[in-house]
Design an enzyme around this catalytic site. Structure first.
Site, PDB file in Angstrom:
ATOM      1  N   ASP A  30       0.846  -1.187   0.000  1.00  0.00           N
ATOM      2  CA  ASP A  30       0.000   0.000   0.000  1.00  0.00           C
ATOM      3  C   ASP A  30       0.882   1.238   0.000  1.00  0.00           C
ATOM      4  O   ASP A  30       1.955   1.238   0.616  1.00  0.00           O
ATOM      5  CB  ASP A  30      -0.928   0.005   1.213  1.00  0.00           C
ATOM      6  CG  ASP A  30      -2.157   0.871   1.007  1.00  0.00           C
ATOM      7  OD1 ASP A  30      -2.006   2.110   0.951  1.00  0.00           O
ATOM      8  OD2 ASP A  30      -3.259   0.314   0.882  1.00  0.00           O
ATOM      9  N   LYS A 207     -19.738  -9.992 -12.019  1.00  0.00           N
ATOM     10  CA  LYS A 207     -19.708  -9.247 -10.754  1.00  0.00           C
ATOM     11  C   LYS A 207     -20.778  -8.161 -10.724  1.00  0.00           C
ATOM     12  O   LYS A 207     -21.553  -8.044  -9.765  1.00  0.00           O
ATOM     13  CB  LYS A 207     -18.321  -8.647 -10.549  1.00  0.00           C
ATOM     14  CG  LYS A 207     -18.216  -7.655  -9.394  1.00  0.00           C
ATOM     15  CD  LYS A 207     -18.458  -8.300  -8.048  1.00  0.00           C
ATOM     16  CE  LYS A 207     -18.238  -7.285  -6.930  1.00  0.00           C
ATOM     17  NZ  LYS A 207     -18.451  -7.862  -5.609  1.00  0.00           N
ATOM     18  N   GLY A 256     -36.508  -2.508   4.439  1.00  0.00           N
ATOM     19  CA  GLY A 256     -35.798  -1.561   5.282  1.00  0.00           C
ATOM     20  C   GLY A 256     -35.703  -0.197   4.644  1.00  0.00           C
ATOM     21  O   GLY A 256     -36.502   0.147   3.761  1.00  0.00           O
ATOM     22  N   CYS A 263     -20.540  -1.369  -2.249  1.00  0.00           N
ATOM     23  CA  CYS A 263     -20.700  -2.101  -3.513  1.00  0.00           C
ATOM     24  C   CYS A 263     -21.961  -1.723  -4.285  1.00  0.00           C
ATOM     25  O   CYS A 263     -21.878  -1.233  -5.406  1.00  0.00           O
ATOM     26  CB  CYS A 263     -20.698  -3.604  -3.240  1.00  0.00           C
ATOM     27  SG  CYS A 263     -19.128  -4.242  -2.623  1.00  0.00           S
ATOM     28  N   LYS A 324     -24.703  -1.488   7.343  1.00  0.00           N
ATOM     29  CA  LYS A 324     -25.148  -2.799   7.802  1.00  0.00           C
ATOM     30  C   LYS A 324     -24.402  -3.108   9.093  1.00  0.00           C
ATOM     31  O   LYS A 324     -23.418  -2.434   9.423  1.00  0.00           O
ATOM     32  CB  LYS A 324     -24.881  -3.883   6.743  1.00  0.00           C
ATOM     33  CG  LYS A 324     -23.406  -4.103   6.456  1.00  0.00           C
ATOM     34  CD  LYS A 324     -23.184  -5.197   5.408  1.00  0.00           C
ATOM     35  CE  LYS A 324     -23.505  -6.556   5.929  1.00  0.00           C
ATOM     36  NZ  LYS A 324     -23.121  -7.641   4.996  1.00  0.00           N
TER      37      LYS A 324
END
EC number: 1.1.1.22
Length: 434
Positions: A30, A207, A256, A263, A324
C-alpha cells in the site's frame, strides 16, 4: 505460491490474509505508510470480525507481510492482485479506474518472468483489456497474463465468504493462467467449491450483474413494503411466502430503509453507465437506483409521521449508523440521508453505533454521538433503529421507555414484534407492517 496484493483496503486485506491462511506466501502493498505501519503493529484499518486474529496468526507464521515497497515482492510473485478502490467518478457515475491504471503501470515496470496479473477490484467490462494494453505498452518484452477474479465478500462475513464461497469466478483469455489460478484456490477443492472459468469480459460482467440483481431484489421488497402498508398486509409474511419458492429464495428480502455500502450503490450506477455507453440500457437497474435513492430520503418523513408530523425542536435518538451491522463502513449508508433530513425538519439528533462513530463524526455534523444505546434514548422524543446490530435486538425496552421523554419507537429494520412493543406502552412504527 508467491502472491502480491496491491491495496490493503477491505478486499485486499481480507483476500491477502485468507490466501496466507491457505499456505501461500503473501505480501500486501500500500502507498499509505501509516496504514502499513499500523498493520505491522497489528492495528486493522477496518473493522471485520476475526480479521485481526487471522492477520496476526499469518504474520507470526511468516506467511503474511506488509510493505510500501513493491519491487522485490512483485519480481518474485507468481500472481499479482490489483485490489485498489474503484469509486464512482464525480459527475458521470462511471467507475474511477485511475488507481487500477496506476497499479498496472507499476506492475509493468517490475514483473520478472511469467506473472499472472489478477484484477480483484470491481471494474467495468473491458478493464482487463486496458490493463493488458498498459503493461504491454510499457513492457513489450514482458511475459504475463491478465485475469479477472471478482470478489464476492459480504462485509461482516468476509472471511467465511472467502474460505467457503458459493463460487469462484476466473476470467482468462490466456490458458497459461489457468494452472496458476487453480493452484491458488486448490484448498477450496476440499469443499467442492464450484470454480467457473470463463473469458475475461464475461467474468467482469458477472460481478456487476450479481450485485445489480441483489440490489434489485432489495428494492423490490421495499416497494412491496410500501404496498403492504397501503393495503394492510405484512411484508415479512409476504417475503417468507415468496422466499420459500426455490426459484426466488429468501435472502435479500428484508424490507428496510434502502441499500447502501461500498458495492451496491457504485456498482449499479457503473453498470447503468456501461450499458448506456454500449447502447444497451438496463432499465430495471436504472429504476432500482432511482427508487433506492428516493427511499432513503423518504425515511425522515416516516419518522416525523410517528410524532404527528412535527419534529421541530424535538430530540431523535438514533441506533445504528453504518450501512449494515458488523462493519464500520459508512459509505452510502442510509443514515447519511436520513439524519440530515431529520435535522432539516428541526430535530436534534443523538446517535449511537457500535463501530461507525469515528467515521460518522466526519460525515454527520451537528449530531450528538452517545456512548451506548441507552444514552441515545435518554430524553428522546422518538427512537429510530436504522442498522440492525445484534445488541439492538434485545434492548431492555422498559428501561428505554423510562429514559425517553415520549415512548415512540420507529423500527426501520423490523427487528421487534409490534404487539410486544405496544404492550410496553410504546407508539410503534415499522416497515411494511400494518
Amino acid at each position: 505460491m508467491h502472491v502480491v496484493m496491491i491495496g490493503t483496503g477491505y478486499v485486499g486485506l481480507v483476500s491477502g490474509a485468507c490466501f496466507a491462511d491457505f499456505g501461500h506466501q503473501v505480501t500486501c502493498i500500500d502507498k499509505d505508510a501509516g496504514k502499513i505501519e499500523g498493520l505491522k503493529a497489528g492495528r486493522m484499518p477496518i473493522y471485520e470480525p476475526g480479521l485481526d486474529t487471522l492477520v496476526a496468526r499469518n504474520v507470526q507464521a511468516g506467511r503474511l507481510a506488509f510493505t510500501t515497497e513493491a519491487a522485490e515482492a512483485v519480481r518474485a510473485a507468481d500472481a499479482v492482485f490489483i485490489a485498489v478502490g474503484t469509486p464512482s467518478r464525480r459527475g458521470d457515475g462511471h467507475a474511477d479506474l485511475s488507481y487500477v491504471h496506476a497499479a498496472a503501470a507499476e506492475i509493468a515496470d517490475l514483473i520478472d518472468g511469467f506473472t499472472v496479473v489478477v484484477t480483484k477490484s470491481t471494474v467495468p467490462v473491458g478493464t482487463g483489456d486496458e490493463i493488458e494494453a498498459i503493461i504491454r505498452e510499457r513492457r513489450p518484452d514482458a511475459e504475463f497474463a491478465v485475469v479477472s477474479n471478482p470478489e464476492f465478500l459480504r462485509e461482516g462475513a468476509a472471511i467465511d465468504d472467502f474460505k467457503r464461497p458459493d463460487r469462484v469466478v476466473v476470467g482468462l483469455n490466456d490458458e497459461r493462467a489457468r494452472p496458476v489460478m487453480t493452484e491458488l484456490y486448490r484448498p477450496l477443492f476440499l469443499n467442492e467449491t464450484p470454480i467457473q472459468f470463463t473469458d475475461r469480459r464475461t467474468s467482469e460482467l458477472i460481478k456487476y450483474a450479481g450485485n445489480a440483481f441483489l440490489a434489485m431484489k432489495i428494492t423490490f421488497i421495499n416497494e412491496m413494503a410500501d404496498l403492504c402498508e397501503a393495503v394492510g398486509a405484512d411484508v415479512q409474511q409476504v417475503a417468507k411466502g415468496i422466499g420459500l419458492d426455490k426459484r426466488i429464495g429468501g435472502k435479500f428480502l428484508n424490507a428496510g430503509p434502502g441499500y447502501g455500502g461500498s458495492c451496491f450503490p457504485k456498482d449499479t450506477l457503473a453498470l447503468v453507465r456501461t450499458a448506456t455507453d454500449a447502447g444497451s440500457p438496463v432499465r430495471l437497474i436504472e429504476t432500482t437506483v432511482a427508487v433506492n435513492d428516493a427511499r432513503k430520503k423518504a425515511m425522515a418523513a416516516k419518522v416525523a409521521a410517528a410524532v404527528d408530523g412535527d419534529l421541530a425542536g424535538r430530540t431523535v435518538g438514533v441506533l445504528g449508523l453504518t450501512f449494515k451491522p458488523n462493519t464500520d463502513d459508512m459509505r452510502d449508508a442510509p443514515s447519511l440521508d436520513i439524519l440530515p433530513a431529520l435535522q432539516a425538519l428541526g430535530a436534534r439528533i443523538q446517535a449511537f453505533d457500535p463501530e461507525g462513530v469515528a467515521e460518522a463524526r466526519h460525515l454527520l455534523p451537528g449530531v450528538d454521538f452517545r456512548p451506548d444505546a441507552y444514552a441515545a434514548a435518554d430524553g428522546a422524543d422518538v427512537l429510530v433503529i436504522i442498522t440492525e446490530w445484534d445488541q439492538f435486538r434485545a434492548l431492555d425496552l422498559e428501561r428505554v421507555r423510562t429514559l425517553m421523554r415520549t415512548p415512540v419507537l420507529v423500527d426501520l429494520r423490523n427487528i421487534y414484534k409490534p404487539a410486544d412493543v405496544r404492550a410496553l406502552g410504546f407508539r410503534y412504527a415499522s416497515v411494511g407492517r400494518a
